[in-house]
Design a protein around this motif. Structure first.
Motif, PDB file in Angstrom:
ATOM      1  N   ILE A  38      23.390  22.993 -13.923  1.00  0.00           N
ATOM      2  CA  ILE A  38      22.661  22.251 -15.066  1.00  0.00           C
ATOM      3  C   ILE A  38      23.255  22.653 -16.386  1.00  0.00           C
ATOM      4  CG2 ILE A  38      20.168  22.053 -14.101  1.00  0.00           C
ATOM      5  CD1 ILE A  38      19.706  24.714 -15.524  1.00  0.00           C
ATOM      6  N   LEU A  39      23.289  21.675 -17.180  1.00  0.00           N
ATOM      7  CA  LEU A  39      23.746  21.835 -18.598  1.00  0.00           C
ATOM      8  C   LEU A  39      22.408  22.039 -19.321  1.00  0.00           C
ATOM      9  CD1 LEU A  39      26.196  21.586 -20.689  1.00  0.00           C
ATOM     10  CD2 LEU A  39      25.774  19.583 -20.525  1.00  0.00           C
ATOM     11  N   PRO A  74      30.644  13.000 -20.887  1.00  0.00           N
ATOM     12  CA  PRO A  74      30.894  11.777 -20.606  1.00  0.00           C
ATOM     13  C   PRO A  74      30.043  11.339 -19.263  1.00  0.00           C
ATOM     14  CG  PRO A  74      32.715  13.194 -19.919  1.00  0.00           C
ATOM     15  CD  PRO A  74      31.692  14.289 -20.633  1.00  0.00           C
ATOM     16  N   ASP A  75      29.903  12.178 -18.129  1.00  0.00           N
ATOM     17  CA  ASP A  75      29.230  11.619 -17.211  1.00  0.00           C
ATOM     18  C   ASP A  75      27.702  11.523 -17.289  1.00  0.00           C
ATOM     19  OD1 ASP A  75      27.958  11.203 -14.816  1.00  0.00           O
ATOM     20  OD2 ASP A  75      29.170  12.958 -13.621  1.00  0.00           O
ATOM     21  N   LEU A  76      27.397  10.069 -17.337  1.00  0.00           N
ATOM     22  CA  LEU A  76      26.115   9.749 -17.472  1.00  0.00           C
ATOM     23  C   LEU A  76      25.108  10.416 -16.396  1.00  0.00           C
ATOM     24  CD1 LEU A  76      26.263   5.880 -18.555  1.00  0.00           C
ATOM     25  CD2 LEU A  76      26.139   7.980 -20.014  1.00  0.00           C
ATOM     26  N   ASN A  77      25.654  10.935 -15.302  1.00  0.00           N
ATOM     27  CA  ASN A  77      24.642  11.327 -14.427  1.00  0.00           C
ATOM     28  C   ASN A  77      24.383  12.964 -14.420  1.00  0.00           C
ATOM     29  OD1 ASN A  77      24.063   8.813 -12.892  1.00  0.00           O
ATOM     30  ND2 ASN A  77      26.227   8.840 -12.223  1.00  0.00           N
ATOM     31  N   GLN A  98      18.157   8.953 -22.808  1.00  0.00           N
ATOM     32  CA  GLN A  98      17.998   8.023 -21.761  1.00  0.00           C
ATOM     33  C   GLN A  98      18.176   6.432 -22.161  1.00  0.00           C
ATOM     34  OE1 GLN A  98      14.730  10.213 -19.275  1.00  0.00           O
ATOM     35  NE2 GLN A  98      13.943   8.784 -20.696  1.00  0.00           N
ATOM     36  N   LYS A  99      17.853   6.219 -23.471  1.00  0.00           N
ATOM     37  CA  LYS A  99      18.167   4.748 -23.952  1.00  0.00           C
ATOM     38  C   LYS A  99      19.816   4.901 -23.922  1.00  0.00           C
ATOM     39  CE  LYS A  99      14.143   4.670 -26.791  1.00  0.00           C
ATOM     40  NZ  LYS A  99      13.426   4.763 -28.053  1.00  0.00           N
ATOM     41  N   MET A 100      20.601   5.696 -24.114  1.00  0.00           N
ATOM     42  CA  MET A 100      22.094   5.657 -23.881  1.00  0.00           C
ATOM     43  C   MET A 100      22.433   5.326 -22.737  1.00  0.00           C
ATOM     44  SD  MET A 100      22.833   8.439 -27.066  1.00  0.00           S
ATOM     45  CE  MET A 100      24.662   8.188 -26.862  1.00  0.00           C
ATOM     46  N   GLY A 101      21.779   5.640 -21.531  1.00  0.00           N
ATOM     47  CA  GLY A 101      22.229   5.441 -20.277  1.00  0.00           C
ATOM     48  C   GLY A 101      22.213   6.757 -19.376  1.00  0.00           C
ATOM     49  N   VAL A 105      18.205  13.337 -17.710  1.00  0.00           N
ATOM     50  CA  VAL A 105      17.853  14.265 -18.558  1.00  0.00           C
ATOM     51  C   VAL A 105      16.396  14.627 -18.636  1.00  0.00           C
ATOM     52  CG1 VAL A 105      17.763  14.224 -21.083  1.00  0.00           C
ATOM     53  CG2 VAL A 105      19.376  12.670 -20.044  1.00  0.00           C
ATOM     54  N   ILE A 106      16.186  15.905 -18.905  1.00  0.00           N
ATOM     55  CA  ILE A 106      15.027  16.633 -18.623  1.00  0.00           C
ATOM     56  C   ILE A 106      14.649  17.416 -20.182  1.00  0.00           C
ATOM     57  CG2 ILE A 106      13.729  18.320 -17.481  1.00  0.00           C
ATOM     58  CD1 ILE A 106      15.439  17.871 -15.112  1.00  0.00           C
ATOM     59  N   SER A 107      13.221  17.366 -20.441  1.00  0.00           N
ATOM     60  CA  SER A 107      13.078  18.295 -21.839  1.00  0.00           C
ATOM     61  C   SER A 107      12.275  19.366 -21.299  1.00  0.00           C
ATOM     62  CB  SER A 107      12.297  17.330 -22.730  1.00  0.00           C
ATOM     63  OG  SER A 107      11.662  18.266 -23.760  1.00  0.00           O
TER      64      SER A 107
END
Length: 125
Positions: A38-39, A74-77, A98-101, A105-107
């Motif tokens: 995870i990042l 760079p990886d959207l996944n 998420q709007k950027m693709g 993404v988790i908060s």
């Protein structure tokens, strides 16, 4: 003690939280200890990050994350867990990513405040 946020700010946070996935500090700690890929991204101000942050986290403040995320991630996944002081700014940033693709993404609800309260390790400086 958590700060009292103004009602219009809370309104946009509540709206964003309808669209973003959230997790809590215990789950993030478990996954971090397990070595999950995870990042962790700290979206607080640079001065807050410099004081302390979660182990392994990178800093992309809420003011610049939309501008700089593509170069850093760079990886959207990529699974990205965002955190801030209490989970409000991270929800707003997650909504924008998420709007950027970005699809994973988790908060982190509770943010670094709950992390500290649980006595979990922090990196100073």
């Amino acid at each position: 003690m958590a700060p009292q946020h103004p009602p219009r700010f809370l309104k946009i946070v509540d709206d964003a939280k309808k669209r973003v996935r959230e997790t809590d500090v215990d789950e993030v700690k478990t996954r971090h200890d397990r070595g999950d890929k995870i990042l962790l991204v700290d979206v607080r101000e640079e001065s807050e990050f410099a004081k302390d942050h979660l182990p392994g986290a990178i800093h992309l403040g809420k003011g610049i994350i939309e501008r700089d995320i593509e170069a850093r991630v760079p990886d959207l996944n990529t699974e990205i867990i965002l955190y801030c002081g209490g989970g409000f700014r991270s929800a707003l940033a997650a909504d924008n990513l998420q709007k950027m693709g970005y699809t994973n993404v988790i908060s982190m609800d509770g943010g670094i405040r709950d992390w500290r309260e649980n006595g979990y390790p922090l990196v100073k400086g």
